[in-house]
Design a protein around this motif. Structure first.
Motif, PDB file in Angstrom:
ATOM      1  N   ASN A 180       0.819  -1.214   0.000  1.00  0.00           N
ATOM      2  CA  ASN A 180       0.000   0.000   0.000  1.00  0.00           C
ATOM      3  C   ASN A 180       0.852   1.262   0.000  1.00  0.00           C
ATOM      4  O   ASN A 180       0.476   2.273  -0.604  1.00  0.00           O
ATOM      5  CB  ASN A 180      -0.944  -0.001   1.200  1.00  0.00           C
ATOM      6  N   LEU A 181       1.990   1.220   0.686  1.00  0.00           N
ATOM      7  CA  LEU A 181       2.893   2.377   0.670  1.00  0.00           C
ATOM      8  C   LEU A 181       3.467   2.603  -0.725  1.00  0.00           C
ATOM      9  O   LEU A 181       3.565   3.750  -1.191  1.00  0.00           O
ATOM     10  CB  LEU A 181       4.020   2.188   1.686  1.00  0.00           C
ATOM     11  N   TYR A 182       3.866   1.520  -1.392  1.00  0.00           N
ATOM     12  CA  TYR A 182       4.363   1.672  -2.762  1.00  0.00           C
ATOM     13  C   TYR A 182       3.259   2.204  -3.677  1.00  0.00           C
ATOM     14  O   TYR A 182       3.515   3.060  -4.537  1.00  0.00           O
ATOM     15  CB  TYR A 182       4.878   0.332  -3.295  1.00  0.00           C
ATOM     16  N   ALA A 183       2.041   1.710  -3.495  1.00  0.00           N
ATOM     17  CA  ALA A 183       0.927   2.192  -4.313  1.00  0.00           C
ATOM     18  C   ALA A 183       0.655   3.673  -4.054  1.00  0.00           C
ATOM     19  O   ALA A 183       0.368   4.440  -4.984  1.00  0.00           O
ATOM     20  CB  ALA A 183      -0.329   1.368  -4.036  1.00  0.00           C
ATOM     21  N   THR A 184       0.758   4.078  -2.789  1.00  0.00           N
ATOM     22  CA  THR A 184       0.537   5.484  -2.448  1.00  0.00           C
ATOM     23  C   THR A 184       1.627   6.366  -3.042  1.00  0.00           C
ATOM     24  O   THR A 184       1.353   7.449  -3.585  1.00  0.00           O
ATOM     25  CB  THR A 184       0.484   5.653  -0.919  1.00  0.00           C
ATOM     26  N   ALA A 185       2.885   5.914  -2.949  1.00  0.00           N
ATOM     27  CA  ALA A 185       3.987   6.662  -3.554  1.00  0.00           C
ATOM     28  C   ALA A 185       3.785   6.767  -5.067  1.00  0.00           C
ATOM     29  O   ALA A 185       4.009   7.833  -5.670  1.00  0.00           O
ATOM     30  CB  ALA A 185       5.323   5.987  -3.238  1.00  0.00           C
TER      31      ALA A 185
END
Length: 424
Positions: A180-185
């Motif tokens: 989810n962090l990679y998707a948000t970035a």
């Protein structure tokens, strides 16, 4: 049949805020990343794991669970089939060395975690951290629709992408949180990319695109992959490279998400239509529009990313049709779609209002109605006309075409006076 409850899995789900249905959804996404096919796990199966009715899921599901949780199946309380009765001697003699090291490491980790004081533990990154960043993403989207193309939006989105990546290295997290962090970035980088496209800073947008594509692959998130490749198609369309635009948009349209959700399929078709307009493929425009409209009509009220729900609707579909027919030289049809777009636009879409109005003026002028066209162009707000790069360029081109069409007319004089007031 022994159905001892899997309290370890149950505790993990409670700690990380998973219901049976949400864990099933996460496992299905992980299975799709592993196999290319969306999994068929559902809440009933998760409840079977939790109750102990199913003690050892199949190998693909175990691998997906490991990806979601960051723990191997044994650490989640699952029990292999035909596992020998545990004794000190048999565990030391029969378990292979690698398996033994995994068990010992898991036991030691659990003991350390239980015994160590909270202050001494590494920071644990959770979904609340992700949600905090996603709230900031919603604000970036709102700024874009209000005054898109500005460099401060691009810079803010870039900083927030870096913040999401820095968070990855600030503590421990499950695979779900990291994805989810990679998707948000990737979401922030794709917004930086779009702001650069909208501001006609095309070289900067290519840099953002490459970074966003890498982050999207790390995330495995189909929706953000779609957004980035769809934006890439728009980038190449604005650069006048319809073949590259079509290839990029085809990547977006071939993602699994377009088969699961008709709204994504509709947007892919609508942007294909805009690319066909640039390529002067007039014959396929009506069919692409009808297909996009039909797909939109089939879309239910599913949960979708904020970037999609904030802009894609009937008004945007007509806006893309307006762009397509204008590029193809079909002036009267372009005007029809302009009026339909303007009638359906939501109040917060101020950037889209300025773009559609500018395009409408071009369509009216191309049909020989200089007076109406000049009047339409003068309704574009001064802020958009002077500060939004795409709108400014369209109005400059409109003024040049107006002077060429009716150099001595009252409309041309009025337009000249109007634009002089912008520079005052």
């Amino acid at each position: 049949m022994d159905t001892t409850r899997n309290t370890i899995l149950e505790a993990w789900m409670d700690e990380h805020g998973y219901s049976a249905n949400s864990l099933a959804t996460a496992v299905n996404s992980a299975l799709e990343s592993l196999t290319g096919r969306l999994g068929r796990c559902d809440g009933r199966q998760v409840r079977d794991w939790r109750s102990g009715r199913v003690k050892w899921p199949n190998s693909a599901t175990r691998k997906a669970l490991e990806g979601v949780t960051g723990r191997d199946p044994l650490e989640l309380g699952f029990v292999p089939r035909r596992r020998p009765a545990p004794t000190v001697a048999s565990e030391q003699e029969d378990v292979d060395p690698m398996h033994r090291r995994t068990l010992v490491a898991g036991t030691i980790s659990a003991a350390v975690a239980a015994a160590a004081p909270g202050a001494a533990s590494a920071r644990k990154i959770g979904m609340r951290d992700v949600e905090r960043l996603q709230n900031k993403f919603a604000a970036v989207i709102a700024s874009d629709h209000s005054r898109g193309g500005q460099i401060d939006i691009e810079e803010r989105a870039t900083r927030l992408a870096d913040e999401a990546l820095n968070l990855q290295n600030s503590g421990s997290a499950t695979q779900r949180v990291r994805s989810n962090l990679y998707a948000t970035a990737a979401s922030f980088r794709s917004s930086a990319m779009w702001a650069a496209i909208d501001g006609r800073r095309f070289q900067d947008s290519i840099t953002h695109m490459r970074e966003a594509q890498t982050l999207a692959e790390l995330s495995g998130d189909q929706a953000i992959k779609f957004r980035i490749w769809s934006h890439a198609g728009s980038l190449y369309r604005h650069l006048g490279r319809p073949a590259d635009a079509r290839a990029a948009n085809d990547v977006a349209r071939n993602l699994h998400i377009t088969r699961r959700d008709p709204m994504f399929a509709s947007l892919g078709l609508a942007r294909q239509m805009a690319i066909q307009g640039v390529a002067h493929e007039r014959g396929g425009l009506r069919r692409a529009f009808d297909q996009a409209q039909e797909a939109m009509a089939r879309a239910g009220e599913d949960h979708r990313p904020v970037w999609l729900t904030a802009f894609y609707d009937e008004a945007e579909l007509h806006s893309l049709a307006l762009s397509a027919y204008l590029a193809a030289g079909e002036w009267s049809t372009a005007e029809y779609h302009a009026h339909r777009c303007l009638a359906a636009l939501r109040p917060h879409m101020r950037r889209s209002l300025a773009i559609a109005t500018s395009r409408l003026a071009h369509a009216q002028l191309a049909q020989g109605d200089a007076d109406t066209a000049a009047h339409t162009a003068m309704t574009v707000p001064a802020e958009a006309a002077t500060q939004h790069a795409r709108v400014s360029r369209m109005l400059q081109e409109f003024g040049a075409a107006l002077r060429a069409t009716a150099p001595s007319s009252v409309s041309t004089r009025n337009w000249t006076e109007h634009t002089r007031a912008w520079r005052a």
